[in-house]
Design a protein around this motif. Sequence first.
Motif, PDB file in Angstrom:
ATOM      1  N   ASP A 294       0.863  -1.181   0.000  1.00 20.23           N
ATOM      2  CA  ASP A 294       0.000   0.000   0.000  1.00 20.23           C
ATOM      3  C   ASP A 294       0.896   1.226   0.000  1.00 20.23           C
ATOM      4  OD1 ASP A 294      -1.822   2.036   0.394  1.00 20.23           O
ATOM      5  OD2 ASP A 294      -2.482   1.333   2.364  1.00 20.23           O
TER       6      ASP A 294
ATOM      7  N   SER B 214      -0.135   4.381  -0.280  1.00 14.39           N
ATOM      8  CA  SER B 214      -0.850   5.603   0.092  1.00 14.39           C
ATOM      9  C   SER B 214      -0.190   6.410   1.210  1.00 14.39           C
ATOM     10  CB  SER B 214      -2.314   5.303   0.425  1.00 14.39           C
ATOM     11  OG  SER B 214      -2.417   4.433   1.523  1.00 14.39           O
TER      12      SER B 214
ATOM     13  N   ASN C 159      -0.494   6.445  -3.897  1.00 12.28           N
ATOM     14  CA  ASN C 159      -1.881   6.208  -3.454  1.00 12.28           C
ATOM     15  C   ASN C 159      -2.478   4.919  -3.993  1.00 12.28           C
ATOM     16  OD1 ASN C 159      -2.106   8.598  -1.851  1.00 12.28           O
ATOM     17  ND2 ASN C 159      -2.248   9.744  -3.768  1.00 12.28           N
TER      18      ASN C 159
END
Length: 95
Positions: free
Chosen positions: A24, A26, A87
């Motif tokens: 991830d 983000s 993101n």
Amino acid sequence: MSSLRQFGTVTQSQEAIFVSPLFDLSPLTIPELSFWYHMFGADIDSLNVSVFDGVNWNNELTISGGTHQAKTDPWTEAVVNISSYANDTIKVRFK
């Protein structure tokens, strides 16, 4: 057609593939991928680093041929800018 082995000894005309778990991105403002590699020997072809964006595998780096002159040469660091995936949740493939 070449054979496939993961995490094992690879001999001539074989291909090794490593696929990461999901990452991830983000929380990162400028994501990058860094790793160390050593490519020595007459049978070295290439290393392709690709990113899976959830739909496609996108090649982000190709290193061709034997980049090291001896097995005792120091390893080389590669840094790949993957900010275009900020993101996102991605996988990375070394092939």
